[in-house]
Design an enzyme around this catalytic site. Structure first.
Site, PDB file in Angstrom:
ATOM      1  N   ARG A  14       0.834  -1.204   0.000  1.00 35.71           N
ATOM      2  CA  ARG A  14       0.000   0.000   0.000  1.00 35.71           C
ATOM      3  C   ARG A  14       0.868   1.254   0.000  1.00 35.71           C
ATOM      4  NH1 ARG A  14      -5.244  -0.176   1.680  1.00 35.71           N
ATOM      5  NH2 ARG A  14      -5.231   1.960   0.908  1.00 35.71           N
TER       6      ARG A  14
ATOM      7  N   ARG B 261       3.050   3.562  -1.679  1.00 33.48           N
ATOM      8  CA  ARG B 261       3.235   3.783  -3.108  1.00 33.48           C
ATOM      9  C   ARG B 261       4.435   4.651  -3.430  1.00 33.48           C
ATOM     10  NH1 ARG B 261      -2.387   6.593  -3.016  1.00 33.48           N
ATOM     11  NH2 ARG B 261      -1.501   7.015  -0.969  1.00 33.48           N
TER      12      ARG B 261
ATOM     13  N   GLN C 252       2.555 -16.411  -6.879  1.00 29.88           N
ATOM     14  CA  GLN C 252       1.788 -17.622  -6.541  1.00 29.88           C
ATOM     15  C   GLN C 252       1.252 -18.293  -7.803  1.00 29.88           C
ATOM     16  OE1 GLN C 252      -1.187 -16.323  -3.678  1.00 29.88           O
ATOM     17  NE2 GLN C 252       0.067 -17.139  -2.008  1.00 29.88           N
TER      18      GLN C 252
ATOM     19  N   ARG D  64       4.184   2.202  10.241  1.00 29.66           N
ATOM     20  CA  ARG D  64       4.110   0.779  10.609  1.00 29.66           C
ATOM     21  C   ARG D  64       4.845   0.438  11.894  1.00 29.66           C
ATOM     22  NH1 ARG D  64      -0.280  -0.691   7.647  1.00 29.66           N
ATOM     23  NH2 ARG D  64      -0.071   0.180   5.556  1.00 29.66           N
TER      24      ARG D  64
HETATM   25  C1  LIG Z   1      -2.550   1.452  11.559  1.00 25.05           C
HETATM   26  C2  LIG Z   1      -2.988   1.466  10.122  1.00 25.05           C
HETATM   27  C3  LIG Z   1      -4.268   1.060   9.796  1.00 25.05           C
HETATM   28  C4  LIG Z   1      -4.687   1.059   8.440  1.00 25.05           C
HETATM   29  N1  LIG Z   1      -5.952   0.632   8.130  1.00 25.05           N
HETATM   30  C5  LIG Z   1      -6.370   0.639   6.846  1.00 25.05           C
HETATM   31  C6  LIG Z   1      -7.687   0.185   6.472  1.00 25.05           C
HETATM   32  O1  LIG Z   1      -8.475  -0.214   7.311  1.00 25.05           O
HETATM   33  N2  LIG Z   1      -8.041   0.195   5.159  1.00 25.05           N
HETATM   34  C7  LIG Z   1      -7.191   0.648   4.194  1.00 25.05           C
HETATM   35  O2  LIG Z   1      -7.545   0.662   3.018  1.00 25.05           O
HETATM   36  N3  LIG Z   1      -5.943   1.065   4.503  1.00 25.05           N
HETATM   37  C8  LIG Z   1      -5.507   1.068   5.786  1.00 25.05           C
HETATM   38  N4  LIG Z   1      -4.240   1.489   6.098  1.00 25.05           N
HETATM   39  C9  LIG Z   1      -3.338   1.861   5.002  1.00 25.05           C
HETATM   40  C10 LIG Z   1      -3.238   3.388   4.846  1.00 25.05           C
HETATM   41  O3  LIG Z   1      -4.493   3.957   4.554  1.00 25.05           O
HETATM   42  C11 LIG Z   1      -2.236   3.736   3.745  1.00 25.05           C
HETATM   43  O4  LIG Z   1      -2.704   3.212   2.515  1.00 25.05           O
HETATM   44  C12 LIG Z   1      -0.864   3.165   3.981  1.00 25.05           C
HETATM   45  O5  LIG Z   1      -0.474   3.348   5.332  1.00 25.05           O
HETATM   46  C13 LIG Z   1       0.144   3.874   3.085  1.00 25.05           C
HETATM   47  O6  LIG Z   1       0.250   5.208   3.547  1.00 25.05           O
HETATM   48  P1  LIG Z   1       0.472   6.411   2.560  1.00 25.05           P
HETATM   49  O7  LIG Z   1      -0.591   6.495   1.536  1.00 25.05           O
HETATM   50  O8  LIG Z   1       0.675   7.631   3.441  1.00 25.05           O
HETATM   51  O9  LIG Z   1       1.901   5.994   1.942  1.00 25.05           O
HETATM   52  P2  LIG Z   1       2.454   6.162   0.470  1.00 25.05           P
HETATM   53  O10 LIG Z   1       1.559   5.543  -0.514  1.00 25.05           O
HETATM   54  O11 LIG Z   1       3.864   5.664   0.493  1.00 25.05           O
HETATM   55  O12 LIG Z   1       2.476   7.705   0.245  1.00 25.05           O
HETATM   56  C14 LIG Z   1       3.336   8.547   1.008  1.00 25.05           C
HETATM   57  C15 LIG Z   1       2.754   9.942   0.985  1.00 25.05           C
HETATM   58  O13 LIG Z   1       2.801  10.452  -0.339  1.00 25.05           O
HETATM   59  C16 LIG Z   1       1.632  11.226  -0.589  1.00 25.05           C
HETATM   60  N5  LIG Z   1       0.855  10.559  -1.662  1.00 25.05           N
HETATM   61  C17 LIG Z   1       1.045   9.287  -2.150  1.00 25.05           C
HETATM   62  N6  LIG Z   1       0.189   9.038  -3.140  1.00 25.05           N
HETATM   63  C18 LIG Z   1      -0.561  10.137  -3.288  1.00 25.05           C
HETATM   64  C19 LIG Z   1      -1.626  10.469  -4.134  1.00 25.05           C
HETATM   65  N7  LIG Z   1      -2.107   9.609  -5.052  1.00 25.05           N
HETATM   66  N8  LIG Z   1      -2.185  11.665  -4.004  1.00 25.05           N
HETATM   67  C20 LIG Z   1      -1.735  12.565  -3.104  1.00 25.05           C
HETATM   68  N9  LIG Z   1      -0.711  12.316  -2.239  1.00 25.05           N
HETATM   69  C21 LIG Z   1      -0.134  11.120  -2.341  1.00 25.05           C
HETATM   70  C22 LIG Z   1       0.840  11.278   0.707  1.00 25.05           C
HETATM   71  O14 LIG Z   1       1.236  12.404   1.434  1.00 25.05           O
HETATM   72  C23 LIG Z   1       1.295  10.016   1.408  1.00 25.05           C
HETATM   73  O15 LIG Z   1       1.146  10.062   2.821  1.00 25.05           O
HETATM   74  C24 LIG Z   1      -3.803   1.494   7.422  1.00 25.05           C
HETATM   75  C25 LIG Z   1      -2.517   1.913   7.772  1.00 25.05           C
HETATM   76  C26 LIG Z   1      -2.104   1.905   9.092  1.00 25.05           C
HETATM   77  C27 LIG Z   1      -0.689   2.353   9.432  1.00 25.05           C
END
Ligand SMILES: Cc1cc2nc3c(=O)[nH]c(=O)nc-3n(C[C@H](O)[C@H](O)[C@H](O)COP(=O)(O)OP(=O)(O)OC[C@H]3O[C@@H](n4cnc5c(N)ncnc54)[C@H](O)[C@@H]3O)c2cc1C
Length: 266
Positions: free
Chosen positions: A105, A107, A117, A216
């Site tokens: 997740r 990105r 698999q 994480r």
């Molecule tokens: C404790 C916990 C519980 C969670 N529970 C769930 C859940 O129930 N369901 C679920 O679906 N997910 C869940 N997640 C996953 C979470 O929603 C994020 O998808 C995941 O943590 C990746 O985070 P991120 O998008 O910040 O990271 P990255 O994808 O690495 O992105 C890093 C940062 O880049 C920026 N960014 C990246 N892509 C974009 C974009 N397209 N547009 C604008 N800015 C962008 C943002 O600032 C982002 O924070 C959970 C995560 C945690 C840690």
């Protein structure tokens, strides 16, 4: 049936600097030679960040002379883009498919290559026991029994499905034997659980690893991925103390660890 309780973490790729090229660039630009601050220690990752940051203002030989102060200033002012020049690659094995589903997740700045698999036979595959069921004091015996029975049954169902599909899928429909095998395995894998072990090569830059560890390594994260994030942090703190040293690691009463950065989401 092979059951695993801990991941293995291999740091397989790291940044490096071609000092001759850096020197050539500085000489061509007629700016001071490589400052001592850039040469500080043998931490090439910090050097890459200093070179890229100094290039923005062509401030070689000027300003902050201490690399620790230089890096902390970038982190505290959230000048995050320069941290994207430094990549670290890990191979993770002994991790569950539920862990990698959460891992992928992430990105921005990440690259993944995961064991397939569809290509790889899972009949002898291993499973990862969730940390809450790792049985150190006998208390999780009954829960373990439930888990192991479910895994055994999934494994048997996988093997039976492969066998049945071997009979069912017409050979003439496939140009290559590999394609048929892939079709069989991609269908049979539908019965494999989240606990199925997988292996994944994951590369990310420092900005991204910092964000991953922050998300994480937090108390709210799933215990398996939290353990992995802390293992990654242990290695990166040794490799690049200036870039990851602000993460404070603490132990919880249950014996697991969490990490909290001083500089959040740079
Ligand atoms: C404790 C916990 C519980 C969670 N529970 C769930 C859940 O129930 N369901 C679920 O679906 N997910 C869940 N997640 C996953 C979470 O929603 C994020 O998808 C995941 O943590 C990746 O985070 P991120 O998008 O910040 O990271 P990255 O994808 O690495 O992105 C890093 C940062 O880049 C920026 N960014 C990246 N892509 C974009 C974009 N397209 N547009 C604008 N800015 C962008 C943002 O600032 C982002 O924070 C959970 C995560 C945690 C840690």
């Amino acid at each position: 049936m092979k059951l695993l309780t801990k991941p293995k973490v291999y740091l397989v790729s790291k940044p490096s600097v071609d000092w001759d090229q850096v020197a050539a660039f500085l000489a061509d630009e007629d700016v001071p030679g490589i400052p001592d601050s850039i040469r500080a220690g043998d931490d090439e990752s910090s050097a890459i960040i200093e070179i890229s940051a100094r290039l923005c203002y062509m401030s070689f030989g000027r300003g902050r002379r201490d690399i620790a102060d230089f890096i902390n200033n970038l982190l505290s002012s959230k000048d995050g883009s320069v941290f994207e020049h430094v990549n670290y690659g890990f191979v993770f094995t002994g991790v569950s498919r539920s862990l990698t589903h959460e891992l992928v997740r992430h990105r921005a700045g990440f690259a993944f290559s995961q064991r397939s698999q569809r290509y790889v036979d899972e009949s002898e595959g291993a499973f990862v026991i969730p940390p809450a069921l790792v049985n150190e004091n006998g208390k999780a015996d009954e829960a373990n029994k439930i888990l192991e029975e479910a895994l055994q049954s999934a494994s048997e169902s996988y093997n039976m499905l492969v066998e049945k599909l071997e009979d069912i899928l017409p050979r003439d429909n496939f140009e290559l034997r590999t394609d048929r095998r892939k079709a069989i395995r991609q269908a049979a894998r539908s019965v494999l659980p989240n606990a199925t072990e997988t292996k994944i090569f994951t590369t990310a830059n420092v900005r991204s690893w910092r964000h991953f560890i922050e998300m994480r390594g937090a108390i709210y994260a799933d215990w398996e991925i939290r353990y992995l994030a802390l293992e990654v942090l242990d290695l990166l703190q040794k490799e690049a103390p200036l870039l990851f040293g602000d993460f404070e690691i603490s132990a919880l009463p249950d014996g697991t660890r969490i990490a909290v950065p001083e500089y959040s989401k740079v």
